[in-house]
Design an enzyme around this catalytic site. Sequence first.
Site, PDB file in Angstrom:
ATOM      1  N   TYR A 297       3.337   3.422  -5.163  1.00 21.79           N
ATOM      2  CA  TYR A 297       2.878   2.238  -5.863  1.00 21.79           C
ATOM      3  C   TYR A 297       1.865   2.797  -6.841  1.00 21.79           C
ATOM      4  O   TYR A 297       2.464   2.778  -7.770  1.00 21.79           O
ATOM      5  CB  TYR A 297       2.288   2.077  -4.418  1.00 21.79           C
ATOM      6  CG  TYR A 297       2.229   0.925  -3.806  1.00 21.79           C
ATOM      7  CD1 TYR A 297       2.721  -0.453  -3.034  1.00 21.79           C
ATOM      8  CD2 TYR A 297       2.984   1.801  -2.391  1.00 21.79           C
ATOM      9  CE1 TYR A 297       2.968  -0.974  -2.642  1.00 21.79           C
ATOM     10  CE2 TYR A 297       3.731   1.128  -1.686  1.00 21.79           C
ATOM     11  CZ  TYR A 297       3.611  -0.474  -1.352  1.00 21.79           C
ATOM     12  OH  TYR A 297       4.149  -1.598  -0.499  1.00 21.79           O
TER      13      TYR A 297
ATOM     14  N   TRP B 275       2.536   8.556   5.070  1.00 22.70           N
ATOM     15  CA  TRP B 275       4.015   7.939   3.582  1.00 22.70           C
ATOM     16  C   TRP B 275       4.399   9.257   4.054  1.00 22.70           C
ATOM     17  O   TRP B 275       6.221   9.503   3.788  1.00 22.70           O
ATOM     18  CB  TRP B 275       3.232   8.163   3.012  1.00 22.70           C
ATOM     19  CG  TRP B 275       2.869   6.984   2.771  1.00 22.70           C
ATOM     20  CD1 TRP B 275       1.725   6.280   2.150  1.00 22.70           C
ATOM     21  CD2 TRP B 275       3.992   5.445   1.867  1.00 22.70           C
ATOM     22  NE1 TRP B 275       0.974   5.459   1.224  1.00 22.70           N
ATOM     23  CE2 TRP B 275       3.285   4.906   1.754  1.00 22.70           C
ATOM     24  CE3 TRP B 275       5.144   5.551   2.017  1.00 22.70           C
ATOM     25  CZ2 TRP B 275       3.157   3.499   1.111  1.00 22.70           C
ATOM     26  CZ3 TRP B 275       5.285   3.782   1.678  1.00 22.70           C
ATOM     27  CH2 TRP B 275       4.110   2.907   0.835  1.00 22.70           C
TER      28      TRP B 275
ATOM     29  N   GLU C  60      -5.444   6.861   0.724  1.00 23.18           N
ATOM     30  CA  GLU C  60      -4.027   7.175   0.314  1.00 23.18           C
ATOM     31  C   GLU C  60      -5.068   6.037  -1.391  1.00 23.18           C
ATOM     32  O   GLU C  60      -4.085   6.017  -1.538  1.00 23.18           O
ATOM     33  CB  GLU C  60      -3.789   5.891   1.489  1.00 23.18           C
ATOM     34  CG  GLU C  60      -2.378   4.769   0.998  1.00 23.18           C
ATOM     35  CD  GLU C  60      -1.816   3.875   1.659  1.00 23.18           C
ATOM     36  OE1 GLU C  60      -0.330   3.846   2.068  1.00 23.18           O
ATOM     37  OE2 GLU C  60      -2.771   3.636   2.633  1.00 23.18           O
TER      38      GLU C  60
ATOM     39  N   ARG D  37       5.196  -8.927   0.716  1.00 26.02           N
ATOM     40  CA  ARG D  37       6.791  -9.792   1.127  1.00 26.02           C
ATOM     41  C   ARG D  37       7.238  -9.334   2.103  1.00 26.02           C
ATOM     42  O   ARG D  37       7.253 -10.441   2.976  1.00 26.02           O
ATOM     43  CB  ARG D  37       7.422  -9.168   0.057  1.00 26.02           C
ATOM     44  CG  ARG D  37       7.819  -7.572   0.655  1.00 26.02           C
ATOM     45  CD  ARG D  37       9.537  -7.207   0.564  1.00 26.02           C
ATOM     46  NE  ARG D  37       9.470  -5.683   0.032  1.00 26.02           N
ATOM     47  CZ  ARG D  37       9.569  -5.190   1.746  1.00 26.02           C
ATOM     48  NH1 ARG D  37       9.879  -5.950   2.653  1.00 26.02           N
ATOM     49  NH2 ARG D  37       9.943  -3.872   1.652  1.00 26.02           N
TER      50      ARG D  37
ATOM     51  N   CYS E 235       6.058  -3.138  -0.228  1.00 24.14           N
ATOM     52  CA  CYS E 235       5.693  -4.256   0.644  1.00 24.14           C
ATOM     53  C   CYS E 235       4.434  -5.384  -0.466  1.00 24.14           C
ATOM     54  O   CYS E 235       4.787  -6.283  -0.616  1.00 24.14           O
ATOM     55  CB  CYS E 235       5.427  -4.018   1.984  1.00 24.14           C
ATOM     56  SG  CYS E 235       6.430  -3.317   3.033  1.00 24.14           S
TER      57      CYS E 235
ATOM     58  N   ASP F  48       3.240  -6.012   8.679  1.00 25.45           N
ATOM     59  CA  ASP F  48       2.704  -5.781   9.879  1.00 25.45           C
ATOM     60  C   ASP F  48       1.399  -5.877  10.429  1.00 25.45           C
ATOM     61  O   ASP F  48       0.403  -5.327  10.195  1.00 25.45           O
ATOM     62  CB  ASP F  48       3.129  -4.248  10.160  1.00 25.45           C
ATOM     63  CG  ASP F  48       2.625  -3.890  11.465  1.00 25.45           C
ATOM     64  OD1 ASP F  48       2.279  -4.344  12.115  1.00 25.45           O
ATOM     65  OD2 ASP F  48       3.452  -2.492  11.373  1.00 25.45           O
TER      66      ASP F  48
END
Length: 270
Positions: free
Chosen positions: A93, A79, A58, A174, A154, A177
Amino acid sequence: MQVYLDLVERVLTNGVRKTNRTGVDTVSSFAEHYTVDLSAGYPLLTTKKVNFASMLYEVLWYLSGEDHIRNLRQHTKIWDAWADENGNLDTAYGRYWRRFPSARWNPETKAYEVEEVDQIGKVVELMKTDPHSRRMVVTAWEPGNAFGSKLPPCHYSFVFNVSEGKVNCHLTQRSGDIALGIPFNLAAYSLITHILAREAGLAVGLFSHTIVDAHVYVNHVDGLREQLKRAPRPLPSIQIAAKPMKDLTFEDFTLSGYDPHPAIKFAVAV
């Protein structure tokens, strides 16, 4: 790491129950924060096994600047739920890190002209030429895209700060989890700090993380309580091959001394 366990304890103790778009309620706490010292070891959780390989793929995908997951999905499916049938991802991103669309007004044509900005490249340049700069900011939040995205960023902004030859990183998120996302975010941005520091010829310092809505999905509570019973083990170390950042591949990273407790299964809320 004890700082992670302390974060879990605070959210479970002080959080309030909230509904959300996924249909699975959360226990949510506002503006949580923690800091880890990267010189003390690579902060990959030891109270459960974290899939380092998936996280590394990632990170390399982020740094590639790709706006699709067609290459990434050959190695990890993390994803897949948010991409379209062709593998395109509206809020990728890396696309914004490496090719952020910046509109500038041209007084001659009386029109806005869009140019792409490599934010990661600019940060590395500043680390090398002006390490005390307070402008080493990277953002993935482009309002026109984010407000219409299936999953807006996020972890949307991070800032680097160099002090006494060490690179510190602060990530602002923001929504986080606690069971699934935060361990990955912690490991990923700590690794990115290592990569950029090495590229600039600097050492690593602190990783600091603010989570605006830090939450535990109610179906994750039991698994996290199991983690709270486990004693943290010594942190592993990370080695990166002596290559320019642009040439790094999966095989250029070595994780040493990772001895975690067994994995804990957590369902993904989509």
